[in-house]
Design a protein around this motif. Structure first.
Motif, PDB file in Angstrom:
ATOM      1  N   UNK A  27      83.189 -38.828 -41.036  1.00 49.32           N
ATOM      2  CA  UNK A  27      83.000 -38.100 -42.281  1.00 49.32           C
ATOM      3  C   UNK A  27      83.580 -36.705 -42.268  1.00 49.32           C
ATOM      4  N   UNK A  28      84.227 -36.333 -41.160  1.00 50.78           N
ATOM      5  CA  UNK A  28      84.725 -34.966 -41.029  1.00 50.78           C
ATOM      6  C   UNK A  28      86.204 -34.890 -41.370  1.00 50.78           C
ATOM      7  N   UNK A 135     106.294 -31.549 -48.832  1.00 49.68           N
ATOM      8  CA  UNK A 135     105.271 -32.109 -47.955  1.00 49.68           C
ATOM      9  C   UNK A 135     104.898 -31.114 -46.853  1.00 49.68           C
ATOM     10  N   UNK A 136     105.891 -30.476 -46.249  1.00 49.15           N
ATOM     11  CA  UNK A 136     105.606 -29.477 -45.207  1.00 49.15           C
ATOM     12  C   UNK A 136     104.820 -28.309 -45.791  1.00 49.15           C
ATOM     13  N   UNK A 137     105.202 -27.866 -46.992  1.00 56.56           N
ATOM     14  CA  UNK A 137     104.482 -26.782 -47.645  1.00 56.56           C
ATOM     15  C   UNK A 137     103.031 -27.181 -47.923  1.00 56.56           C
ATOM     16  N   UNK A 138     102.826 -28.410 -48.391  1.00 61.50           N
ATOM     17  CA  UNK A 138     101.471 -28.881 -48.686  1.00 61.50           C
ATOM     18  C   UNK A 138     100.638 -28.967 -47.416  1.00 61.50           C
ATOM     19  N   UNK A 139     101.223 -29.496 -46.335  1.00 59.06           N
ATOM     20  CA  UNK A 139     100.500 -29.591 -45.070  1.00 59.06           C
ATOM     21  C   UNK A 139     100.160 -28.205 -44.529  1.00 59.06           C
ATOM     22  N   UNK A 140     101.078 -27.269 -44.663  1.00 57.28           N
ATOM     23  CA  UNK A 140     100.824 -25.909 -44.184  1.00 57.28           C
ATOM     24  C   UNK A 140      99.610 -25.318 -44.893  1.00 57.28           C
ATOM     25  N   UNK A 141      99.561 -25.486 -46.224  1.00 57.45           N
ATOM     26  CA  UNK A 141      98.449 -24.940 -46.992  1.00 57.45           C
ATOM     27  C   UNK A 141      97.144 -25.678 -46.709  1.00 57.45           C
ATOM     28  N   UNK A 142      97.204 -27.016 -46.667  1.00 59.16           N
ATOM     29  CA  UNK A 142      95.962 -27.773 -46.481  1.00 59.16           C
ATOM     30  C   UNK A 142      95.383 -27.539 -45.086  1.00 59.16           C
ATOM     31  N   UNK A 143      96.266 -27.332 -44.091  1.00 57.26           N
ATOM     32  CA  UNK A 143      95.774 -27.064 -42.738  1.00 57.26           C
ATOM     33  C   UNK A 143      95.072 -25.705 -42.696  1.00 57.26           C
ATOM     34  N   UNK A 148      89.651 -22.836 -42.780  1.00 57.50           N
ATOM     35  CA  UNK A 148      88.635 -22.042 -43.476  1.00 57.50           C
ATOM     36  C   UNK A 148      87.375 -22.861 -43.710  1.00 57.50           C
ATOM     37  N   UNK A 149      87.563 -24.130 -44.055  1.00 52.39           N
ATOM     38  CA  UNK A 149      86.411 -24.999 -44.327  1.00 52.39           C
ATOM     39  C   UNK A 149      85.593 -25.247 -43.070  1.00 52.39           C
ATOM     40  N   UNK A 163      82.234 -21.043 -50.752  1.00 51.03           N
ATOM     41  CA  UNK A 163      83.600 -20.824 -50.300  1.00 51.03           C
ATOM     42  C   UNK A 163      84.052 -21.953 -49.373  1.00 51.03           C
ATOM     43  N   UNK A 164      83.154 -22.424 -48.516  1.00 52.54           N
ATOM     44  CA  UNK A 164      83.501 -23.536 -47.634  1.00 52.54           C
ATOM     45  C   UNK A 164      83.761 -24.802 -48.432  1.00 52.54           C
ATOM     46  N   UNK A 165      82.925 -25.068 -49.423  1.00 48.98           N
ATOM     47  CA  UNK A 165      83.126 -26.252 -50.249  1.00 48.98           C
ATOM     48  C   UNK A 165      84.448 -26.171 -51.011  1.00 48.98           C
ATOM     49  N   UNK A 166      84.778 -24.978 -51.515  1.00 56.68           N
ATOM     50  CA  UNK A 166      86.059 -24.803 -52.200  1.00 56.68           C
ATOM     51  C   UNK A 166      87.218 -25.040 -51.246  1.00 56.68           C
ATOM     52  N   UNK A 167      87.080 -24.592 -50.001  1.00 55.02           N
ATOM     53  CA  UNK A 167      88.138 -24.798 -49.005  1.00 55.02           C
ATOM     54  C   UNK A 167      88.325 -26.285 -48.719  1.00 55.02           C
ATOM     55  N   UNK A 168      87.216 -27.035 -48.670  1.00 50.30           N
ATOM     56  CA  UNK A 168      87.303 -28.484 -48.474  1.00 50.30           C
ATOM     57  C   UNK A 168      88.057 -29.131 -49.634  1.00 50.30           C
ATOM     58  N   UNK A 169      87.722 -28.732 -50.858  1.00 41.75           N
ATOM     59  CA  UNK A 169      88.380 -29.311 -52.027  1.00 41.75           C
ATOM     60  C   UNK A 169      89.865 -28.955 -52.065  1.00 41.75           C
ATOM     61  N   UNK A 170      90.205 -27.731 -51.658  1.00 41.04           N
ATOM     62  CA  UNK A 170      91.615 -27.343 -51.600  1.00 41.04           C
ATOM     63  C   UNK A 170      92.361 -28.163 -50.546  1.00 41.04           C
ATOM     64  N   UNK A 171      91.699 -28.433 -49.428  1.00 37.11           N
ATOM     65  CA  UNK A 171      92.311 -29.280 -48.396  1.00 37.11           C
ATOM     66  C   UNK A 171      92.578 -30.676 -48.948  1.00 37.11           C
ATOM     67  N   UNK A 172      91.591 -31.237 -49.649  1.00 39.49           N
ATOM     68  CA  UNK A 172      91.765 -32.553 -50.246  1.00 39.49           C
ATOM     69  C   UNK A 172      92.869 -32.535 -51.289  1.00 39.49           C
ATOM     70  N   UNK A 173      92.991 -31.432 -52.039  1.00 41.76           N
ATOM     71  CA  UNK A 173      94.075 -31.322 -53.009  1.00 41.76           C
ATOM     72  C   UNK A 173      95.429 -31.387 -52.312  1.00 41.76           C
ATOM     73  N   UNK A 174      95.524 -30.762 -51.135  1.00 42.46           N
ATOM     74  CA  UNK A 174      96.778 -30.793 -50.383  1.00 42.46           C
ATOM     75  C   UNK A 174      97.123 -32.189 -49.896  1.00 42.46           C
ATOM     76  N   UNK A 175      96.119 -32.921 -49.405  1.00 41.64           N
ATOM     77  CA  UNK A 175      96.347 -34.299 -48.970  1.00 41.64           C
ATOM     78  C   UNK A 175      96.774 -35.156 -50.158  1.00 41.64           C
TER      79      UNK A 175
END
Length: 301
Positions: A27-28, A135-143, A148-149, A163-175
């Motif tokens: 789940x992580x 894709x590289x730009x998206x991976x850079x941002x999501x990582x 942060x998450x 803020x942590x929840x927002x960071x998780x959602x931003x990571x998912x947006x990148x994926x």
């Protein structure tokens, strides 16, 4: 190479394999960026309980499933389903890759139809510089967002948790962006989903808890059951019922995390008549029984 040097080299290789074979919790959300040398290898015979997305930015890697294998070079993107064997590593002197372990949002299954190269592994080669750069730009941002998450809060304040929840959602947006780029690339090559397959996908993703049957879905698509099964498997990379079960289990994971519903209540809410059968399927998919999964997500180490 001397015998002592060979022994030292073998030991270093085994250490690398052991280090990178650690299984991420199902789940992580975990991401990474590696510049790996020739000794890099990951071996997980039973796979993991999450989806695994990997993009090759440079060098050469190799992924092996049983007797089948695929060589990965610049522009190659693979998506590995839960429970699929992991045996991959560097070919030659180095391999640069970006990767993420994640659980997909429920609506992704309606459009992420990537072609299957091997059982459990989908593959896309991105050839346009605009796609590879994005894709590289998206991976850079999501990582960066994933890091942060994953930070431990200095205090259990509402703002920090938000803020942590927002960071998780931003990571998912990148994926999601990476997967959309891959899907868009395929559709430019005229590999759009058959309209009948899309119709069925829309039906099962909009309400996976419904008692879907192959006969009913074939009637919806106005084709025979065998024809629909063949089309769906060829274009989506998995069987209809496996996708339905996967969607139900993903919804169950969300309910386990966000509610205090009992296991039986969760099972019924997502379309399983038997809590025992639900628990068995959940354990196979995520690698943990439902109660343990809930505890691991709510109380991470």
């Amino acid at each position: 190479m001397t015998e002592a040097a060979e022994s030292e080299h073998d030991l270093a290789t085994r250490m690398l394999i052991e280090l990178y074979s650690e299984i991420p919790p199902p789940g992580k959300l975990v991401t990474g960026h590696f510049h790996n040398g020739g000794d890099y290898r990951v071996v997980r015979p039973d796979g993991v309980g999450s989806w695994y997305l990997l993009y090759t930015a440079g060098g050469t890697g190799h992924y092996q499933i049983g007797r089948d294998g695929i060589t990965l070079r610049h522009g190659d993107l693979i998506l590995v389903s839960p429970g699929t064997e992991h045996d991959y590593g560097t070919v030659g002197t180095y391999w640069e890759n970006w990767w993420a372990h994640f659980q997909p949002r429920r609506d992704w299954h309606a459009w992420w139809s990537l072609p299957e190269a091997m059982p459990g592994l989908s593959y896309v080669r991105l050839t346009r510089p605009a796609d590879t750069d994005r894709v590289v730009s998206a991976f850079t941002r999501l990582h960066r967002d994933a890091q942060r998450a994953g930070l431990s809060p200095t205090g259990d304040t509402e703002l920090q948790l938000l803020e942590q929840n927002l960071a998780v959602q931003l990571t998912m947006n990148g994926i999601e962006e990476v997967l959309l780029v891959a899907t868009s690339s395929l559709r430019r090559d005229n590999r759009q989903l058959d309209a009948r397959v899309q119709l069925v996908l829309d039906a099962i993703t909009s309400d996976p808890a419904r008692p879907h049957t192959l006969n009913a879905l074939a009637g919806l698509a106005q084709v025979s059951v065998s024809r629909l099964a063949h089309l769906f498997k060829a274009q989506v990379g998995d069987s209809i019922m496996n996708v339905v079960v996967g969607l139900r289990l993903q919804r169950a994971a969300e309910l386990l995390t966000a509610t205090d519903m009992s296991i039986g209540q969760v099972a019924r809410a997502v379309g399983f008549e038997s809590p025992h059968y639900f628990s068995r399927q959940f354990g196979r998919h995520f690698g943990l029984p439902p109660t343990t999964y809930r505890d691991s997500v709510r109380n991470p180490d």
